[in-house]
Design a protein around this motif. Structure first.
Motif, PDB file in Angstrom:
ATOM      1  N   GLN A   2      -0.093  19.197 -50.027  1.00  0.00           N
ATOM      2  CA  GLN A   2      -0.582  18.140 -50.902  1.00  0.00           C
ATOM      3  C   GLN A   2       0.237  16.871 -50.772  1.00  0.00           C
ATOM      4  O   GLN A   2      -0.295  15.749 -50.877  1.00  0.00           O
ATOM      5  N   ILE A   3       1.542  17.002 -50.541  1.00  0.00           N
ATOM      6  CA  ILE A   3       2.382  15.820 -50.337  1.00  0.00           C
ATOM      7  C   ILE A   3       1.902  15.015 -49.134  1.00  0.00           C
ATOM      8  O   ILE A   3       1.839  13.770 -49.169  1.00  0.00           O
ATOM      9  N   GLU A   4       1.522  15.709 -48.077  1.00  0.00           N
ATOM     10  CA  GLU A   4       1.015  15.018 -46.884  1.00  0.00           C
ATOM     11  C   GLU A   4      -0.351  14.384 -47.149  1.00  0.00           C
ATOM     12  O   GLU A   4      -0.649  13.294 -46.618  1.00  0.00           O
ATOM     13  N   PHE A   5      -1.177  15.013 -47.961  1.00  0.00           N
ATOM     14  CA  PHE A   5      -2.466  14.412 -48.310  1.00  0.00           C
ATOM     15  C   PHE A   5      -2.268  13.147 -49.138  1.00  0.00           C
ATOM     16  O   PHE A   5      -3.035  12.179 -49.001  1.00  0.00           O
ATOM     17  N   VAL A   6      -1.255  13.119 -50.011  1.00  0.00           N
ATOM     18  CA  VAL A   6      -0.964  11.904 -50.777  1.00  0.00           C
ATOM     19  C   VAL A   6      -0.458  10.798 -49.858  1.00  0.00           C
ATOM     20  O   VAL A   6      -0.838   9.618 -50.003  1.00  0.00           O
ATOM     21  N   LYS A   7       0.404  11.148 -48.908  1.00  0.00           N
ATOM     22  CA  LYS A   7       0.918  10.153 -47.976  1.00  0.00           C
ATOM     23  C   LYS A   7      -0.172   9.635 -47.036  1.00  0.00           C
ATOM     24  O   LYS A   7      -0.025   8.558 -46.441  1.00  0.00           O
ATOM     25  N   LYS A   8      -1.250  10.415 -46.871  1.00  0.00           N
ATOM     26  CA  LYS A   8      -2.346   9.976 -45.980  1.00  0.00           C
ATOM     27  C   LYS A   8      -2.999   8.683 -46.479  1.00  0.00           C
ATOM     28  O   LYS A   8      -3.553   7.894 -45.682  1.00  0.00           O
ATOM     29  N   ALA A   9      -2.876   8.430 -47.799  1.00  0.00           N
ATOM     30  CA  ALA A   9      -3.468   7.195 -48.336  1.00  0.00           C
ATOM     31  C   ALA A   9      -2.749   5.954 -47.832  1.00  0.00           C
ATOM     32  O   ALA A   9      -3.314   4.846 -47.874  1.00  0.00           O
ATOM     33  N   ASN A  10      -1.505   6.110 -47.359  1.00  0.00           N
ATOM     34  CA  ASN A  10      -0.735   4.973 -46.849  1.00  0.00           C
ATOM     35  C   ASN A  10      -0.854   4.826 -45.338  1.00  0.00           C
ATOM     36  O   ASN A  10      -0.135   4.005 -44.747  1.00  0.00           O
ATOM     37  N   CYS A  11      -1.719   5.603 -44.691  1.00  0.00           N
ATOM     38  CA  CYS A  11      -1.874   5.567 -43.232  1.00  0.00           C
ATOM     39  C   CYS A  11      -3.243   4.966 -42.873  1.00  0.00           C
ATOM     40  O   CYS A  11      -4.240   5.135 -43.596  1.00  0.00           O
ATOM     41  N   ARG A  12      -3.278   4.290 -41.725  1.00  0.00           N
ATOM     42  CA  ARG A  12      -4.532   3.752 -41.195  1.00  0.00           C
ATOM     43  C   ARG A  12      -4.456   3.716 -39.677  1.00  0.00           C
ATOM     44  O   ARG A  12      -3.391   3.532 -39.102  1.00  0.00           O
ATOM     45  N   VAL A  13      -5.599   3.911 -39.075  1.00  0.00           N
ATOM     46  CA  VAL A  13      -5.685   3.921 -37.615  1.00  0.00           C
ATOM     47  C   VAL A  13      -5.773   2.481 -37.134  1.00  0.00           C
ATOM     48  O   VAL A  13      -6.667   1.727 -37.534  1.00  0.00           O
ATOM     49  N   SER A  14      -4.841   2.106 -36.241  1.00  0.00           N
ATOM     50  CA  SER A  14      -4.784   0.721 -35.765  1.00  0.00           C
ATOM     51  C   SER A  14      -5.354   0.552 -34.365  1.00  0.00           C
ATOM     52  O   SER A  14      -5.902  -0.504 -34.036  1.00  0.00           O
ATOM     53  N   ALA A  15      -5.262   1.561 -33.497  1.00  0.00           N
ATOM     54  CA  ALA A  15      -5.754   1.426 -32.131  1.00  0.00           C
ATOM     55  C   ALA A  15      -6.172   2.778 -31.607  1.00  0.00           C
ATOM     56  O   ALA A  15      -5.581   3.814 -31.961  1.00  0.00           O
ATOM     57  N   ILE A  16      -7.195   2.770 -30.773  1.00  0.00           N
ATOM     58  CA  ILE A  16      -7.698   4.009 -30.181  1.00  0.00           C
ATOM     59  C   ILE A  16      -7.886   3.772 -28.690  1.00  0.00           C
ATOM     60  O   ILE A  16      -8.494   2.781 -28.272  1.00  0.00           O
ATOM     61  N   ASP A  17      -7.406   4.682 -27.878  1.00  0.00           N
ATOM     62  CA  ASP A  17      -7.562   4.612 -26.430  1.00  0.00           C
ATOM     63  C   ASP A  17      -8.163   5.929 -25.975  1.00  0.00           C
ATOM     64  O   ASP A  17      -7.512   6.977 -26.013  1.00  0.00           O
ATOM     65  N   GLU A  18      -9.427   5.858 -25.536  1.00  0.00           N
ATOM     66  CA  GLU A  18     -10.146   7.063 -25.124  1.00  0.00           C
ATOM     67  C   GLU A  18     -10.169   7.142 -23.603  1.00  0.00           C
ATOM     68  O   GLU A  18     -10.543   6.207 -22.916  1.00  0.00           O
ATOM     69  N   GLN A  19      -9.746   8.327 -23.111  1.00  0.00           N
ATOM     70  CA  GLN A  19      -9.768   8.615 -21.673  1.00  0.00           C
ATOM     71  C   GLN A  19     -10.436   9.974 -21.486  1.00  0.00           C
ATOM     72  O   GLN A  19      -9.777  10.992 -21.299  1.00  0.00           O
ATOM     73  N   GLY A  20     -11.771   9.961 -21.507  1.00  0.00           N
ATOM     74  CA  GLY A  20     -12.523  11.205 -21.403  1.00  0.00           C
ATOM     75  C   GLY A  20     -12.366  11.999 -22.691  1.00  0.00           C
ATOM     76  O   GLY A  20     -12.509  11.467 -23.802  1.00  0.00           O
ATOM     77  N   PRO A  21     -12.040  13.287 -22.581  1.00  0.00           N
ATOM     78  CA  PRO A  21     -11.860  14.084 -23.801  1.00  0.00           C
ATOM     79  C   PRO A  21     -10.537  13.788 -24.517  1.00  0.00           C
ATOM     80  O   PRO A  21     -10.370  14.142 -25.684  1.00  0.00           O
ATOM     81  N   LEU A  22      -9.611  13.145 -23.806  1.00  0.00           N
ATOM     82  CA  LEU A  22      -8.314  12.839 -24.409  1.00  0.00           C
ATOM     83  C   LEU A  22      -8.389  11.491 -25.118  1.00  0.00           C
ATOM     84  O   LEU A  22      -8.907  10.506 -24.567  1.00  0.00           O
ATOM     85  N   VAL A  23      -7.840  11.471 -26.320  1.00  0.00           N
ATOM     86  CA  VAL A  23      -7.848  10.263 -27.140  1.00  0.00           C
ATOM     87  C   VAL A  23      -6.415  10.011 -27.607  1.00  0.00           C
ATOM     88  O   VAL A  23      -5.752  10.920 -28.136  1.00  0.00           O
ATOM     89  N   TYR A  24      -5.969   8.749 -27.426  1.00  0.00           N
ATOM     90  CA  TYR A  24      -4.646   8.333 -27.874  1.00  0.00           C
ATOM     91  C   TYR A  24      -4.840   7.389 -29.056  1.00  0.00           C
ATOM     92  O   TYR A  24      -5.416   6.309 -28.911  1.00  0.00           O
TER      93      TYR A  24
END
Length: 278
Positions: free
Chosen positions: A18-40
């Motif tokens: 639950q602590i990690e779920f609360v901290k998830k509110a302070n996270c956001r995805v800034s960049a995505i790099d897709e290379q086939g099935p692999l995603v960075y």
């Protein structure tokens, strides 16, 4: 996802999740790099430090084919709990159920734990009979409880049986205690009847003390022999007659000049004295 962990994990581990779920509110995805099935994916976490908000980036590697994630914080690899960055990536891809590889069976509350009282190195010095008996009883109780814990009626019957056994053991202990007290009182009474009178009590036997014996002192035998010889001489010697004073002698001399009879008496007295001293 949170509901899934709540159903699977124990209470203590679920609180960490639950602590990690609360901290998830302070996270956001800034960049995505897709290379086939692999995603960075780059995830930024906002942290408050001295009234200043800092955005800390984390790299998360994802595989779409297996739905496996790996974050550079390595929280899952170290503690077995998914970090807030991976949860944010799952949420961004609308994954509402965590793959089974991230629900570890060692944290599950449904697992049947078979281990009982594993002996450690600290118990080497406690290998007496009472400790062995205690471990045996604990193992027996654990096995019985593990067998009948799944059914409420069986659990209730087991509780009742344990209480009845406890009452019987308490009664048995009280009976043994009363019997031992009665035996002790009987022994005291028999000893008091056989006691001797105070007049018959004798003084303790004399015990030689430590130290140098007086009789073996150097020169003690010689001193005793000298004293004994002196006592014998005093007993055997005649009474001592004190000699006449000078006046008596002059008076005797004058009287001897006046008459021959008196002179002969004085000479005979002197000769008698000389014989006694000889």
């Amino acid at each position: 996802m949170e509901k899934q962990f709540q159903l699977e994990y124990t209470t203590s581990i679920f609180r960490d999740v639950q602590i990690e779920f609360v901290k998830k509110a302070n996270c956001r995805v800034s960049a995505i790099d897709e290379q086939g099935p692999l995603v960075y994916v780059k995830v930024e976490e906002e942290k408050l430090l001295n009234d200043t908000i800092l955005c800390v980036p984390y790299d998360v590697h994802s595989d779409r084919s297996t739905q496996e994630l790996r974050c550079e914080c390595n929280l899952f690899e170290s503690s077995g709990v998914l970090c807030c960055h991976c949860l944010e990536v799952f949420h961004s891809y609308k994954v509402y159920k965590v793959p089974s590889c991230y629900v570890l069976p060692r944290w599950s509350k449904k697992i049947k734990r078979k281990h009982i009282y594993v002996k450690s190195s600290h118990d080497v010095s406690r290998s007496d009979e009472s400790h062995v008996a205690f471990r045996g009883l604990c193992a027996h109780f654990y096995n019985v409880a593990q067998e009948f814990v799944d059914d409420d009626e069986e659990t209730a019957l087991l509780h009742v049986a344990l209480e009845e056994t406890r009452a019987k053991l308490a009664a048995h202990r009280a009976k043994k205690r009363s019997e031992s007290m009665a035996e002790t009182q009987t022994n005291i009474g028999s000893q008091s009847s056989n006691d001797v009178d105070v007049d018959d009590i004798q003084a303790p036997s004399k015990v030689t003390t430590k130290g140098r014996p007086k009789s073996k002192r150097l020169g003690s035998a010689l001193e005793k022999s000298i004293k004994n010889s002196r006592r014998r001489k005093q007993k055997n010697s005649p009474p001592v007659v004190r000699p006449h004073t000078l006046q008596d002698i002059n008076h005797c001399a004058v009287s001897s000049l006046n008459g021959p009879e008196q002179a002969g008496g004085f000479m005979s007295l002197l000769s008698s004295f000389n014989k006694k001293w000889d």
